[in-house]
Design an enzyme around this catalytic site. Structure first.
Site, PDB file in Angstrom:
ATOM      1  N   GLU A   1       1.148  -1.382   0.012  1.00 14.83           N
ATOM      2  CA  GLU A   1       0.363   0.170   0.251  1.00 14.83           C
ATOM      3  C   GLU A   1       0.799   1.132   0.135  1.00 14.83           C
ATOM      4  OE1 GLU A   1      -1.606   2.698   2.225  1.00 14.83           O
ATOM      5  OE2 GLU A   1      -2.496   1.637   3.660  1.00 14.83           O
TER       6      GLU A   1
ATOM      7  N   CYS B   1      -2.464   8.423   4.320  1.00 12.65           N
ATOM      8  CA  CYS B   1      -2.621   7.139   2.677  1.00 12.65           C
ATOM      9  C   CYS B   1      -3.785   7.648   1.863  1.00 12.65           C
ATOM     10  CB  CYS B   1      -2.745   6.230   3.408  1.00 12.65           C
ATOM     11  SG  CYS B   1      -3.352   5.119   3.939  1.00 12.65           S
TER      12      CYS B   1
HETATM   13  P1  NDP Z   1       9.681   4.453   3.253  1.00 10.96           P
HETATM   14  O1  NDP Z   1       8.928   3.573   2.252  1.00 10.96           O
HETATM   15  O2  NDP Z   1      10.648   4.864   3.228  1.00 10.96           O
HETATM   16  O3  NDP Z   1       8.883   3.271   4.921  1.00 10.96           O
HETATM   17  C1  NDP Z   1       7.874   2.817   4.911  1.00 10.96           C
HETATM   18  C2  NDP Z   1       8.862   1.666   5.414  1.00 10.96           C
HETATM   19  O4  NDP Z   1       9.478   0.893   4.993  1.00 10.96           O
HETATM   20  C3  NDP Z   1       8.975   2.206   6.961  1.00 10.96           C
HETATM   21  O5  NDP Z   1       8.862   0.885   8.155  1.00 10.96           O
HETATM   22  C4  NDP Z   1      10.871   2.306   6.407  1.00 10.96           C
HETATM   23  O6  NDP Z   1      11.873   1.381   8.131  1.00 10.96           O
HETATM   24  C5  NDP Z   1      11.397   0.784   5.532  1.00 10.96           C
HETATM   25  N1  NDP Z   1      11.819   0.530   5.093  1.00 10.96           N
HETATM   26  C6  NDP Z   1      12.408   1.572   3.975  1.00 10.96           C
HETATM   27  N2  NDP Z   1      13.570   0.553   3.261  1.00 10.96           N
HETATM   28  C7  NDP Z   1      13.663  -0.763   3.976  1.00 10.96           C
HETATM   29  C8  NDP Z   1      14.371  -1.941   3.693  1.00 10.96           C
HETATM   30  N3  NDP Z   1      15.663  -1.526   3.118  1.00 10.96           N
HETATM   31  N4  NDP Z   1      14.803  -3.168   4.376  1.00 10.96           N
HETATM   32  C9  NDP Z   1      13.041  -3.414   5.347  1.00 10.96           C
HETATM   33  N5  NDP Z   1      12.776  -2.038   5.119  1.00 10.96           N
HETATM   34  C10 NDP Z   1      12.189  -0.541   4.679  1.00 10.96           C
HETATM   35  O7  NDP Z   1       8.242   5.853   3.926  1.00 10.96           O
HETATM   36  P2  NDP Z   1       7.971   6.734   5.065  1.00 10.96           P
HETATM   37  O8  NDP Z   1       7.473   6.086   6.435  1.00 10.96           O
HETATM   38  O9  NDP Z   1       9.788   7.108   4.978  1.00 10.96           O
HETATM   39  O10 NDP Z   1       7.389   7.508   3.922  1.00 10.96           O
HETATM   40  C11 NDP Z   1       7.756   8.386   2.836  1.00 10.96           C
HETATM   41  C12 NDP Z   1       6.634   8.196   2.074  1.00 10.96           C
HETATM   42  O11 NDP Z   1       5.695   7.237   1.972  1.00 10.96           O
HETATM   43  C13 NDP Z   1       5.657   9.571   2.919  1.00 10.96           C
HETATM   44  O12 NDP Z   1       6.313  10.915   2.029  1.00 10.96           O
HETATM   45  C14 NDP Z   1       4.411   9.163   1.514  1.00 10.96           C
HETATM   46  O13 NDP Z   1       4.618  10.060   0.325  1.00 10.96           O
HETATM   47  C15 NDP Z   1       4.622   8.137   1.193  1.00 10.96           C
HETATM   48  N6  NDP Z   1       3.680   7.681   2.165  1.00 10.96           N
HETATM   49  C16 NDP Z   1       2.664   6.257   1.592  1.00 10.96           C
HETATM   50  C17 NDP Z   1       2.013   5.769   2.586  1.00 10.96           C
HETATM   51  C18 NDP Z   1       0.497   5.680   2.101  1.00 10.96           C
HETATM   52  O14 NDP Z   1      -0.077   4.708   2.779  1.00 10.96           O
HETATM   53  N7  NDP Z   1       0.315   6.526   0.922  1.00 10.96           N
HETATM   54  C19 NDP Z   1       1.931   5.373   4.122  1.00 10.96           C
HETATM   55  C20 NDP Z   1       2.682   6.693   4.405  1.00 10.96           C
HETATM   56  C21 NDP Z   1       4.136   7.108   3.512  1.00 10.96           C
HETATM   57  P3  NDP Z   1      12.299   2.865   8.173  1.00 10.96           P
HETATM   58  O15 NDP Z   1      11.681   3.670   8.635  1.00 10.96           O
HETATM   59  O16 NDP Z   1      13.413   2.033   9.709  1.00 10.96           O
HETATM   60  O17 NDP Z   1      13.184   2.785   7.223  1.00 10.96           O
END
Ligand code: NDP
Length: 671
Positions: free
Chosen positions: A256, A295
């Site tokens: 998602e 989201c």
């Molecule tokens: P990320 O994609 O950076 O992170 C989402 C999750 O993935 C976090 O738990 C993160 O952990 C984890 N993650 C990141 N890299 C890895 C990896 N290599 N291996 C395993 N897990 C990983 O998103 P953010 O939460 O930082 O949000 C950034 C952007 O995502 C927002 O600005 C927005 O645009 C979008 N977003 C969209 C959503 C939606 O549902 N539409 C919801 C939230 C965000 P960690 O924090 O430890 O890096």
């Protein structure tokens, strides 16, 4: 400073080498750290599979549903503790309620659906048996059984509690243990919630583990019995779903991600209508709740060209009333973004949108909190005058209080703009016109996981554009990730394997714990109505004597009930009807006589007749015909300590052994 722990293979593990610092969204000061490179992720997977999975699979769906209910009620008691730790994420009290109360509410719905929609058994029967051979000696049935691995839930920063519980509830209900990996920025809230759940003592060992900080190389070790779910950015989703191990083992991966959700003001909803005001209110609420970090938040606002200016003025007037500030202050209407990094990202993306659209409200360099060290931004409303040639407004998700108004010429144009998001979680349509709703459902349904229609009739009860409900699917095609979460018991199936079972009716009965017509009938025991719930076995059968139906019976029933429909009373008229050979007995007369044929009248363990399902009248019965009844125990479901529900398969046959009616009778029987 708080050291946010992981919970791995039964142990709390403190941050260590590779730990990351976490800053308060309000002050920018470091308040916590999380992560430990030495975390043994393979031991976590093994612990989940070998300890948690075994324990959960030994329970029935109803056992697990009761566990969820107890867990949710326990969390509800401890809500204030979760609110307290949530302020540093930048969220206000009402944001906490969306996160914390919303998560608990979701869990309660799964607890209730688990007991209503799923059996008190280990196997879920998907659909009805299929007859695969000529006589019914070889049948098919789809079943679902829990996967024997672990669900790894990688969650976003914006809902540290709801984001966990909305996935955990269907996972545990399915019988699969979970490893939660919250986003590091807000993992201290998730850690608090996980501690509460573990402290409750309600979960079996191994059912729930937590990774605070980096996930290490866990995804290189998942296999076909595991599920990975992801919520976050499209870039990370692409990276994770492309993991070679996930691809080569066909590991289920649900995403998602970024979603350019839209709200459409119907052509009928002109200024002055209740729909116009409702639209403006919903847009403002969606822009500012969680500071737009939802989201499902509305990123694109579509309105008839004639009303663009009126909409901009009305939304701006409401936005101007929103107080931005410290979320602990009760007067604050909108708190901060989660971090300085997120603020920079939102401002960059707002600038990209600004290249195609004019900012008509909110200046990030000139607002009350502009000088704060916290991650505050004002709500920013843009107007895009040429949405057809623009691209950024349709593909850039500024994950904050940022939204763009765009005008449409007619409904077809509006639908085309809706679909320019290339797949979203939700689009709302504010209209009082059923034809508009139907056109949007047909034209845009395929591009959206959810369509939310609201108007003057539903607004008092409507739950809001941005609220994913546990009963309804959450997820969307294309840019939104292509996954599905929630949706009632549909979500439970994401953590189970569907298997086609083929075999004899007796084999299907044994596997599914539901008697299949054609399976062995036990007709040599005392009348089943004289035996308590616990003594009844699947296939226990009562065969009644037969009873002739007379013309007098039909006439008496017709006059007694008032049902003097011509098919029962007028032979010539009935004959003219292609369904009837002449006057026929009422279907309800047959059911009443059937009850008279199978009932055992003495006080006994049958407490109540609670209903009848799947009734079919298959062949007309005329005066002079006779009927008899076969009643077999099909399914048993305990309801409480005193009684259980028995579902009886009932067939009525005539003097030539032809089936004239079939149904399922439900009774409550004492233990
Ligand atoms: P990320 O994609 O950076 O992170 C989402 C999750 O993935 C976090 O738990 C993160 O952990 C984890 N993650 C990141 N890299 C890895 C990896 N290599 N291996 C395993 N897990 C990983 O998103 P953010 O939460 O930082 O949000 C950034 C952007 O995502 C927002 O600005 C927005 O645009 C979008 N977003 C969209 C959503 C939606 O549902 N539409 C919801 C939230 C965000 P960690 O924090 O430890 O890096």
């Amino acid at each position: 400073m708080q050291h946010v722990h992981s919970f791995a293979a039964g142990q709390w593990v403190a941050p260590g080498a590779g730990a990351r610092s976490i800053a308060s969204a309000i002050t920018g000061d470091v308040i916590a750290d999380a992560g430990n490179d030495a975390l043994d992720v393979q031991a976590m997977l093994a612990y989940g599979r070998d300890v948690g999975g075994l324990a959960l699979r030994a329970m029935t769906f109803h056992d697990r549903a009761r566990m969820l209910k107890a867990l949710a009620l326990y969390l509800r008691e401890h809500r204030p503790a979760l609110y307290d730790v949530s302020y540093d994420t930048g969220a206000t009290k009402s944001d906490h309620q969306i996160d914390v109360d919303g998560g608990i509410g979701t869990m309660l719905v799964y607890a209730s659906k688990g007991r209503r929609d799923l059996p008190d058994a280990h196997v879920y029967l998907d659909g009805v048996p299929e007859q695969l051979g000529r006589s019914g000696a070889f049948m098919g049935q789809h079943i679902c059984t829990p996967l024997q691995g672990v669900a790894v839930h990688i969650n976003a920063f914006n809902f540290p509690v709801w984001g966990m519980l909305e996935k955990l509830a269907p996972t545990l209900l399915a019988g699969l243990p979970a490893i939660i990996k919250p986003a590091t920025a807000t993992c201290y809230v998730t850690e608090k919630c996980v501690r509460l759940m573990l402290d409750s003592g309600l979960l079996p060992d191994g059912a729930l583990q937590l990774v605070s900080g980096g996930l290490g190389d866990m995804l290189d070790h998942v296999d076909c019995q595991d599920v990975v779910t992801f919520t976050g950015s499209a870039d990370t989703a692409l990276k994770l779903r492309s993991n070679a191990n996930i691809l080569s083992n066909s590991v289920r991966f649900t995403a998602e991600q970024d979603s350019l959700n839209a709200s459409l003001l119907g052509p009928d909803a002109v200024p002055g209508t209740p729909e116009f005001d409702l639209f403006v209110k919903e847009v403002q609420r969606e822009m500012t709740a969680k500071a737009g970090q939802k989201c499902t938040a509305i990123r694109r606002i579509m309105v008839p060209q004639a009303h663009e200016q009126a909409v901009i003025e009305a939304i701006s007037a409401r936005l101007a009333k929103v107080t931005i500030g410290d979320p602990r202050d009760a007067a604050t209407g909108m708190g901060a973004l989660v971090s300085g990094a997120q603020k920079r990202d939102v401002l960059d993306k707002a600038a990209a949108i600004g290249a195609e659209a004019t900012r008509v409200f909110g200046d990030p360099d000139d607002f009350a909190m502009a000088d704060s060290k916290g991650a505050f931004v004002p709500p920013m409303l843009f107007h895009c005058a040429d949405p057809d040639s623009a691209t950024r407004v349709h593909d850039t998700e500024a994950f904050g209080p940022v939204s763009t108004v765009m005008g449409y010429r007619d409904l077809d144009h509006a639908i085309a703009l809706l679909n320019r998001g290339q797949g979203s979680l939700v689009a709302s349509v504010i209209t009082h016109d059923g034809d508009v709703a139907r056109a949007v459902a047909m034209g845009a349904g395929a591009f959206h996981g959810r369509l939310y229609f609201n108007n003057r009739d539903s607004m008092a009860e409507a739950t809001g554009h941005g609220a994913p409900l546990p009963h309804m699917v959450h997820g969307g095609p294309g840019r939104a990730g292509g996954g599905e979460e929630l949706g009632g018991s549909r979500a439970v199936m994401h953590y189970m394997q569907r298997t086609a079972i083929q075999g004899s009716p007796d084999i299907l009965t044994s596997v599914g714990n539901r008697w299949v017509p054609g399976a062995t009938e036990h007709a040599d025991k005392p009348h089943p109505f004289t035996r308590v719930y616990g003594d009844l076995e699947l296939g226990d059968t009562f065969n009644s004597p037969s009873r002739e139906i007379t013309l007098d019976d039909i006439e008496t029933f017709a006059h007694f009930t008032g049902d003097t429909f011509y098919a029962h009373m007028d032979d010539a008229a009935a004959k003219a009807n292609p369904f009837f050979p002449g006057r026929v007995a009422h279907g309800y007369l047959l059911l009443s006589f059937a009850a008279g044929l199978f009932v055992q009248p003495d006080p006994g363990p049958v407490l109540a007749n609670t209903g009848l399902d799947n009734l079919r009248f298959m062949k007309p019965v005329q005066a002079g015909d006779s009927i008899k009844v076969r009643l077999s125990v099909k399914v048993k479901t305990p309801r409480n300590e005193e009684y259980g529900e028995v579902r009886w398969h009932v067939t009525l046959t005539n003097q030539d052994d032809e089936q004239v009616a079939e149904y399922e009778l439900l009774t409550m029987n004492a233990f």
